[in-house]
Write an enzyme that holds these catalytic residues in place. Structure first.
Site, PDB file in Angstrom:
ATOM      1  CB  SER A 146      21.762 -29.789  66.943  1.00  0.00           C
ATOM      2  OG  SER A 146      22.886 -30.622  66.840  1.00  0.00           O
ATOM      3  CB  ILE A 147      19.438 -25.571  64.290  1.00  0.00           C
ATOM      4  CG1 ILE A 147      20.521 -24.481  64.194  1.00  0.00           C
ATOM      5  CG2 ILE A 147      18.067 -25.008  63.941  1.00  0.00           C
ATOM      6  CD1 ILE A 147      20.743 -23.919  62.798  1.00  0.00           C
ATOM      7  CE1 TYR A 201      26.293 -22.538  54.409  1.00  0.00           C
ATOM      8  CE2 TYR A 201      24.967 -21.969  52.499  1.00  0.00           C
ATOM      9  CZ  TYR A 201      25.100 -22.589  53.722  1.00  0.00           C
ATOM     10  OH  TYR A 201      24.034 -23.270  54.258  1.00  0.00           O
ATOM     11  CE  LYS A 242      21.334 -25.339  54.247  1.00  0.00           C
ATOM     12  NZ  LYS A 242      20.659 -26.452  54.929  1.00  0.00           N
TER      13      LYS A 242
HETATM   14  P1  NAP Z   1      24.507 -29.877  63.356  1.00  0.00           P
HETATM   15  O1  NAP Z   1      24.164 -29.775  64.775  1.00  0.00           O
HETATM   16  O2  NAP Z   1      25.866 -30.366  62.993  1.00  0.00           O
HETATM   17  O3  NAP Z   1      23.379 -30.737  62.626  1.00  0.00           O
HETATM   18  C1  NAP Z   1      23.534 -31.255  61.316  1.00  0.00           C
HETATM   19  C2  NAP Z   1      22.922 -32.618  61.327  1.00  0.00           C
HETATM   20  O4  NAP Z   1      22.907 -33.211  60.017  1.00  0.00           O
HETATM   21  C3  NAP Z   1      23.700 -33.583  62.229  1.00  0.00           C
HETATM   22  O5  NAP Z   1      22.821 -34.216  63.127  1.00  0.00           O
HETATM   23  C4  NAP Z   1      24.272 -34.569  61.223  1.00  0.00           C
HETATM   24  O6  NAP Z   1      24.481 -35.847  61.738  1.00  0.00           O
HETATM   25  C5  NAP Z   1      23.156 -34.579  60.191  1.00  0.00           C
HETATM   26  N1  NAP Z   1      23.573 -35.282  58.988  1.00  0.00           N
HETATM   27  C6  NAP Z   1      24.597 -34.991  58.141  1.00  0.00           C
HETATM   28  N2  NAP Z   1      24.679 -35.916  57.161  1.00  0.00           N
HETATM   29  C7  NAP Z   1      23.676 -36.810  57.396  1.00  0.00           C
HETATM   30  C8  NAP Z   1      23.211 -37.991  56.758  1.00  0.00           C
HETATM   31  N3  NAP Z   1      23.802 -38.477  55.652  1.00  0.00           N
HETATM   32  N4  NAP Z   1      22.143 -38.655  57.270  1.00  0.00           N
HETATM   33  C9  NAP Z   1      21.535 -38.213  58.387  1.00  0.00           C
HETATM   34  N5  NAP Z   1      21.925 -37.096  59.058  1.00  0.00           N
HETATM   35  C10 NAP Z   1      22.978 -36.411  58.572  1.00  0.00           C
HETATM   36  O7  NAP Z   1      24.384 -28.451  62.629  1.00  0.00           O
HETATM   37  P2  NAP Z   1      23.201 -27.385  62.481  1.00  0.00           P
HETATM   38  O8  NAP Z   1      23.892 -26.112  62.193  1.00  0.00           O
HETATM   39  O9  NAP Z   1      22.257 -27.482  63.615  1.00  0.00           O
HETATM   40  O10 NAP Z   1      22.501 -27.854  61.128  1.00  0.00           O
HETATM   41  C11 NAP Z   1      21.102 -28.096  61.017  1.00  0.00           C
HETATM   42  C12 NAP Z   1      20.566 -27.434  59.761  1.00  0.00           C
HETATM   43  O11 NAP Z   1      20.572 -26.022  59.939  1.00  0.00           O
HETATM   44  C13 NAP Z   1      21.370 -27.710  58.499  1.00  0.00           C
HETATM   45  O12 NAP Z   1      20.486 -27.880  57.406  1.00  0.00           O
HETATM   46  C14 NAP Z   1      22.158 -26.422  58.329  1.00  0.00           C
HETATM   47  O13 NAP Z   1      22.559 -26.195  56.995  1.00  0.00           O
HETATM   48  C15 NAP Z   1      21.127 -25.426  58.789  1.00  0.00           C
HETATM   49  N6  NAP Z   1      21.629 -24.089  59.122  1.00  0.00           N
HETATM   50  C16 NAP Z   1      22.696 -23.940  59.952  1.00  0.00           C
HETATM   51  C17 NAP Z   1      23.159 -22.655  60.244  1.00  0.00           C
HETATM   52  C18 NAP Z   1      24.355 -22.461  61.132  1.00  0.00           C
HETATM   53  O14 NAP Z   1      24.928 -21.354  61.129  1.00  0.00           O
HETATM   54  N7  NAP Z   1      24.753 -23.433  61.918  1.00  0.00           N
HETATM   55  C19 NAP Z   1      22.510 -21.513  59.710  1.00  0.00           C
HETATM   56  C20 NAP Z   1      21.417 -21.711  58.871  1.00  0.00           C
HETATM   57  C21 NAP Z   1      20.971 -23.002  58.586  1.00  0.00           C
HETATM   58  P3  NAP Z   1      26.033 -36.250  62.075  1.00  0.00           P
HETATM   59  O15 NAP Z   1      26.524 -35.191  63.001  1.00  0.00           O
HETATM   60  O16 NAP Z   1      25.909 -37.592  62.664  1.00  0.00           O
HETATM   61  O17 NAP Z   1      26.745 -36.233  60.756  1.00  0.00           O
END
Ligand code: NAP
Length: 263
Positions: free
Chosen positions: A20-21, A157, A164
């Site tokens: 996770s980020i 997306y 976003k």
């Molecule tokens: P990730 O590890 O899957 O993290 C996403 C988190 O959001 C998970 O911990 C998830 O919990 C949580 N979440 C979702 N619904 C929720 C809710 N109702 N209440 C509380 N928590 C909730 O993915 P990630 O890529 O690191 O995402 C983190 C952020 O970075 C996001 O905003 C994403 O859009 C952004 N981002 C990602 C990328 C990429 O390429 N991965 C690029 C730019 C920005 P559960 O797993 O328990 O649902």
């Protein structure tokens, strides 16, 4: 950056696992000297988070579903009991129905539009309001995570691009509201990262590879690089940056076309 976050305490929301980020940010903050608390969603993720939290010296993890006000109330009450003030909050949370992260944006349903923006956008406003009393005494930093699909069309997306875009606007409005209390609000916009949330977007592997091969730095950002940017924004070095969106994408956003060698 060892020690630059000494004596700072923060809540990190959105660690699902070690990819996770939010975890990259948490580790970097820990290495810079910060004390951390975490939220997770659901018991399965709680069990996964516990050893990670312990590895950075944290014993505070609390279950939060950001669409559930009662769970937010419980979490912020518990946090306020542990720490009367916090210095930063990291919001790394997003969700949209997988079936709509594929195909046409035109087919977005009302239900998924509302739910995606509730979880991915509104939640930042909700947690900012709850963090405010814990930051108002000493100032602080709120950070969220966004993606360039807010400004440009990235295939599949879809509704997340709208979520976003709204999140980035919310960052600016929150920065203006909270600035007089010394609270800064910023967004980090990384390129593609291989995470659980990233993997559900249709064609994620191709998107990752395309950005990795064509970005000016010829690489997508590591979790360490994203974490380093977060540390800078939270630290006193970022003291006059607010309402800002900082890209950590190897420069991908400047491109007008792919690299010649990749055509
Ligand atoms: P990730 O590890 O899957 O993290 C996403 C988190 O959001 C998970 O911990 C998830 O919990 C949580 N979440 C979702 N619904 C929720 C809710 N109702 N209440 C509380 N928590 C909730 O993915 P990630 O890529 O690191 O995402 C983190 C952020 O970075 C996001 O905003 C994403 O859009 C952004 N981002 C990602 C990328 C990429 O390429 N991965 C690029 C730019 C920005 P559960 O797993 O328990 O649902």
């Amino acid at each position: 950056m060892s020690g630059v976050l000494q004596n700072k305490r923060g809540l990190v929301m959105g660690v699902a696992n070690e990819r996770s980020i939010a975890w990259g940010i948490a580790k970097a903050c820990h290495e810079a000297g910060a004390e951390l608390a975490f939220t997770y969603q659901g018991n399965v993720f709680g069990r996964r988070l516990d050893p990670l939290a312990h590895s950075v010296g944290s014993d505070f993890t609390v279950d939060v579903d950001v669409t559930d006000d009662a769970s937010l109330d419980i979490a912020f009450e518990a946090l306020a009991k542990k720490w009367p003030t916090i210095d930063f909050l990291v919001h790394a949370i997003a969700f949209s129905d997988k079936s709509e992260l594929n195909g046409r944006f035109l087919d977005t349903t009302r239900a998924n539009f509302k739910h995606s923006l509730d979880v991915s956008t509104y939640s930042f406003i909700e947690v900012a309001r709850r963090a405010h009393p814990l930051m108002v005494e000493r100032g602080g930093t709120l950070l969220t995570l966004t993606y360039q699909g807010s400004m440009r069309v990235v295939p599949n997306y879809n509704v997340m691009g709208v979520a976003k875009a709204a999140l980035e606007a919310a960052t600016r409005y929150l920065a203006n509201d909270l600035g007089p209390d010394g609270i800064r609000v910023n967004a980090i916009s990384p390129g593609p990262v291989k995470t659980l949330a990233g993997a559900v977007i249709g064609g994620a592997r191709k998107t990752y590879k395309y950005a990795d091969q064509n970005a000016p730095l010829r690489s997508n950002a590591s979790l360490e690089a994203i974490g380093g940017t977060a540390v800078y924004l939270i630290s006193d070095a970022g003291a006059f940056t607010t309402g800002e969106l900082i890209r950590v994408d190897g420069g991908f956003h400047v491109l007008g076309m792919p690299q010649i060698e990749n055509l």
